[in-house]
Design an enzyme around this catalytic site. Structure first.
Site, PDB file in Angstrom:
ATOM      1  CE  LYS A 127      -1.572  -4.270   3.561  1.00 53.71           C
ATOM      2  NZ  LYS A 127      -2.052  -5.449   2.797  1.00 53.71           N
ATOM      3  CE1 TYR A 131      -3.841  -1.779   5.098  1.00 53.12           C
ATOM      4  CE2 TYR A 131      -3.440   0.612   4.224  1.00 53.12           C
ATOM      5  CZ  TYR A 131      -3.422  -0.891   4.105  1.00 53.12           C
ATOM      6  OH  TYR A 131      -3.589  -1.133   2.829  1.00 53.12           O
ATOM      7  CB  SER A 157      -0.742   0.038   1.298  1.00 56.46           C
ATOM      8  OG  SER A 157      -1.458   1.291   1.360  1.00 56.46           O
TER       9      SER A 157
END
Ligand code: UDP
Length: 306
Positions: free
Chosen positions: A129, A125, A101
């Site tokens: 990743k 988040y 991402s």
């Protein structure tokens, strides 16, 4: 992705716990219900089948939720990926394509973001990743695992045949939320999260990339893994920055009427601007997005909703 792979003649198995996915969307190949956090489910999945390659899309993926509940994110994303990689290793499956991402970059220090841009996530988040990319880097060296991480920017739009599209409950993404407000006359008005960002009109700027273009990058990555060993990363985006207000204006043109909205406070964990420099994907994968106009992207979602 499954639809596209099936069209190309691949045999596909979909593994999902359906925590946010929809069973009806898996119309091609075999479906196996299971959880990456359950190693018995994974053992069973790999025991009876031979896989050439794994594409891993599942994750917790809401930046603001990750700020409020980081443990959920580290467990699902990092532990889940670790379990999957271990199951693959035990069965000798050594090709893996990962959904990374733009969130790994945090607030950008350049106008557009290439692969070398500093990685400084501003929410858990993005942190998960980035940790997974590091895990892949180390595992590829130690275990002859070959991986491609596609760092996509804002996935948007729907299947061009109107057969599949984003269907979340609750929906959090901008384009479906705008179009739902337009479609459902009694729905609460759309919220624009903050207009005090450091951008030309004060709303966040993102790089909206059509889902079919992203799937095409996966198809290119399959071929790339046939020829290239090791762990590779590519930024996948249109390279065009569009603000929340610009998306709203484009949607109003597609729908042909004004859409009620209000400006509210910022949402947690949103960077001001995220725009991709995808030169590397264009040069090395031979990838080129077909959808470059935001109105066309929005139209595919409007078609799906209708
Ligand atoms: N956004 C908004 N209202 C919404 C949903 C999103 O203003 O109902 C904004 C959000 O703050 C962000 C942009 O739209 O700046 C894109 O958000 P989305 O959730 O679609 O994708 P993300 O960037 O979080 O991956």
């Amino acid at each position: 992705m499954v639809k596209m792979l099936a069209k190309q003649g691949h045999n596909v198995v979909t593994f999902d716990n359906l925590s946010t996915g929809n069973r009806y969307a898996v119309k091609w190949g075999e479906f196996v219900r299971g959880d990456l956090l359950n190693t018995t489910d994974l053992f069973r999945l790999f025991q009876d089948r031979h896989f050439d390659l794994v594409m891993h899309f599942s994750a917790r993926s809401l930046a603001s939720e990750s700020v409020q509940n980081p443990s959920l994110y580290y467990r699902c994303n990092v532990v889940g990926t670790y379990n999957l990689l271990e199951a693959m290793r035990k069965r000798g499956v050594n090709k893996y394509i990962f959904s990374s991402s733009a969130a790994i970059f945090g607030n950008p220090v350049a106008e557009s973001i290439n692969e070398e841009h500093p990685k400084a996530p501003i929410n858990p988040y993005g942190q998960t990743k980035l940790m997974i990319e590091q895990l892949l880097h180390d595992c590829s060296k130690a275990y002859e695992l070959n991986t491609v991480s596609l760092r996509y920017f804002n996935a948007a739009g729907a299947d061009s045949e109107g057969e599949l599209g984003e269907d979340h409950n609750p929906e959090t993404h901008l384009i479906p939320n705008i179009l739902k407000t337009a479609k459902e006359k009694n729905s609460p008005s759309l919220k624009i999260f903050g207009e005090d960002y450091n951008t030309p009109d004060g709303t966040c700027v993102r790089d909206y990339t059509h889902v079919e273009d992203i799937c095409n990058a996966y198809l290119k990555a399959i071929n790339y893994l046939d020829e290239n060993k090791g762990a590779h990363t590519f930024n996948i985006g249109n390279g065009k920055g569009i603000s929340v207000k610009q998306v709203l204006n484009a949607a109003q043109e597609v729908v042909g009427e004004d859409i009620t909205h209000q400006i509210t406070d910022r949402r947690h964990g949103d960077p001001d601007v995220l725009v991709a420099d995808s030169s590397k994907a264009r040069e090395q994968l031979g990838w080129k997005p077909k959808y470059t106009d935001i109105k066309e992207i929005i139209s595919t979602t409007w078609n799906w909703i209708n």
